[in-house]
Write a protein that holds these residues in place. Structure first.
Motif, short mmCIF file in Angstrom:
data_model
loop_
_atom_site.label_atom_id
_atom_site.label_comp_id
_atom_site.label_asym_id
_atom_site.label_seq_id
_atom_site.Cartn_x
_atom_site.Cartn_y
_atom_site.Cartn_z
N GLY A 1 45.87 45.89 40.78
CA GLY A 1 45.16 44.78 41.41
C GLY A 1 46.07 44.01 42.35
N TYR A 2 45.50 42.99 42.97
CA TYR A 2 46.27 42.19 43.92
C TYR A 2 47.40 41.43 43.20
N ALA A 3 48.54 41.37 43.86
CA ALA A 3 49.70 40.68 43.28
C ALA A 3 49.39 39.20 42.99
N VAL A 4 48.58 38.57 43.83
CA VAL A 4 48.29 37.14 43.60
C VAL A 4 47.50 36.94 42.31
N LYS B 1 48.88 34.81 38.90
CA LYS B 1 48.13 33.71 38.24
C LYS B 1 48.21 33.81 36.72
N TYR C 1 42.20 36.16 33.65
CA TYR C 1 42.31 34.78 34.12
C TYR C 1 41.09 33.96 33.67
N PHE D 1 37.93 36.69 48.38
CA PHE D 1 38.87 36.97 49.45
C PHE D 1 38.04 37.33 50.69
N ARG E 1 50.56 35.76 35.03
CA ARG E 1 51.97 35.79 34.62
C ARG E 1 52.50 34.38 34.38
N ARG E 2 52.21 33.46 35.31
CA ARG E 2 52.76 32.11 35.16
C ARG E 2 52.11 31.36 34.00
#
Lengths: 153, 359
Positions: free
Chosen positions: B190-193, B197, B169, B50, B199-200
């Motif tokens: 942590g970051y929602a993004v 990743k 991940y 990031f 979760r989906r």
């Protein structure tokens, strides 16, 4: 961060699912069309000019958070096109049927890969997935028909 | 005894940036790292960074490590000793005792010392945490991303901070099943993004949950999970078992500060920075004039900030030797970047920590 129905009817457009202020701004650099407005502060949420966005998907491959998708509701009579970032191997191939999953990981249907875009060294591969129009707003992940992550190896 | 202008302990993002600041200004710089490869944690970071272009946002950590190491190698007065461990520092004559890659003891006298030793993982006490299969997230990353070895088949991740989410991940990318992520706090840290990743990909994240025990005959076979009440006490009636052969702990980091204690730096306990850290002025200077701190050793943040604090510590060390004509300009640019990285809601904890450091 969803374009309205009118805009969706006009052709491909990026959907930014970036809803938390974090220090990150590569999307602004990624867009050659000025559709991602310049950041005042690196922690700003991205602002998209939907009229300037043509859905090219360059930002999809550049977003470190894998949080950008492109939806084209005009792809064909009955199908939509979804461009999504994909970092798993093996990469699906053009023509492959894939299982489609929503944001919670629930399988919601099937789609077909129509193109795999792999360009920059650090860019994330982008899959072009053709799928039913009613799935396009929900599907955020795909997996091969066989196994779905349960591959051998 | 060999003498150098600047010795840097740690060849991670902070140490390499600190070293480059000295090397670019013509100084003798020695970087020492106990790993066999430079880059520190960068070599395990297969995800894209990031931050902004200046911190190489969008670049994967492992490529940043290569780039920095190559850049440093272009300076003939900069040296990098790998597989070498700094055993101690003697402030009276500013000497480091180092065990080198041939297991010989070497003494180095350094006019300025920059400590960029990073941080070590915290552990979690629970019955069975000594079973084979219970790992720290750093070890899991090293196995997978450095050595190409899968740590197991079914992983339970403990901790939903950025490290827990990112390592989950990476496990999925390595074709390892992640049965769940448990997080003791009521919110994903942590970051929602990063959470989205996994979760989906079907990984459940249980907030307000923790590990009660790890079970197994010879090795880990399952974990007992329970929900926590508002006082963070486990609720017996909520417990359930998850089969797993790896339990991966990503429950926070503590700065590695032994050398700073040895150097006699004034140490301050700041929970927001990860525990005991040396007092520092925001540009790497500690209470000991010849000793500087960079990266997580001065307060746990992440790699983008480590590059900036590393550069600032390097510039400060060079300036203190009277060799930094561009000090104001160079530190100004790095400070602005660092401030920007820390400016948002995600930086509130570190801002609070740095504030209490100055009290």
């Amino acid at each position: 961060m969803m374009p309205d129905e009118e805009r969706l009817k006009q052709g491909p457009v990026a959907i930014f699912e970036c809803l938390q202020e974090i220090p990150c701004d590569p999307c602004a650099d990624a867009c050659q069309f000025g559709a991602v407005l310049a950041f005042q502060d690196i922690n700003d949420l991205p602002q998209l000019d939907y009229d300037a966005c043509n859905g090219c998907g360059n930002c999809v491959s550049r977003c470190p958070g894998l949080a950008i998708f492109v939806i084209d509701m005009t792809w064909s009579e009955d199908k939509a096109l979804l461009k999504l970032p994909y970092e798993l191997l093996p990469l699906p191939q053009k023509g492959d049927e894939v299982r489609c999953f929503d944001r919670e990981g629930t399988e919601v249907g099937q789609g077909r890969i129509v193109r795999v875009v792999q360009s920059l060294r650090v860019g994330t591969p982008v899959l072009w997935v053709e799928l039913d129009k009613e799935l396009a707003l929900d599907v955020r992940h795909v997996a091969p028909l066989s196994g779905g992550g349960e591959r051998d190896g | 005894m060999k003498q150098v202008d600047i010795a840097v302990v740690g060849a991670g993002p902070a140490g390499l940036h600190a070293a480059l600041m000295g090397a670019e200004r013509g100084l003798d710089v020695l970087v020492i790292d106990n790993a066999g490869q430079a880059g520190g944690q960068l070599v395990k970071q297969t995800h894209k960074f990031f931050g902004s272009r200046e911190q190489r946002a969008g670049t994967r950590g492992i490529h940043i490590a290569d780039e920095l190491t190559k850049k440093l190698s272009t300076y003939t007065k900069a040296r990098l000793w790998l597989s070498s461990t700094v055993l101690s520092y003697y402030p009276a004559d500013q000497t480091l005792m180092i065990e080198d890659d041939a297991e010989s003891i070497r003494l180095i006298q350094a006019q300025r010392l920059i400590i960029a030793t990073g941080a070590s993982e915290k552990l979690l006490p629970f019955p069975g945490n000594d079973l084979p299969g219970v790992y720290g997230a750093g070890a899991v990353q090293t196995l997978m991303n450095v050595h190409g070895v899968k740590p197991g088949r079914k992983v339970l991740m403990v901790g939903a901070g950025n490290i827990g989410l990112i390592v989950s991940y990476q496990l999925l990318q390595s074709d390892v099943e992640v049965v769940a992520v448990v997080e003791a706090a009521p919110h994903i840290g942590g970051y929602a993004v990063h959470a989205s990743k996994i979760r989906r990909m079907g990984v459940p994240i249980y907030t307000s949950h923790s590990v009660k025990a790890a079970r197994g005959e010879q090795v880990l076979e399952r974990a007992v999970i329970w929900q926590l009440d508002e006082q963070w006490n486990g609720i017996d009636s909520t417990q359930f078992e998850l089969p797993c052969d790896v339990l991966c702990l990503a429950v926070g980091l503590s700065p590695l500060t032994e050398l700073l204690w040895q150097a006699g730096c004034r140490m301050v306990f700041v929970p927001e920075l990860g525990g005991h850290v040396p007092w520092h002025n925001g540009r790497g200077a500690t209470s000991v004039p010849e000793v500087f701190v960079a990266g997580d050793a001065g307060g746990v943040e992440e790699a983008s900030s480590a590059m900036a604090t590393g550069a600032l510590a390097g510039l400060s060390a060079v300036e203190s030797l009277g060799q930094c004509p561009d000090y104001a300009e160079a530190t100004g640019a790095w400070s602005r970047e660092l401030d920007a990285l820390r400016a948002g809601p995600a930086g509130s904890k570190i801002r609070k920590g740095l504030q209490s450091l100055q009290l």
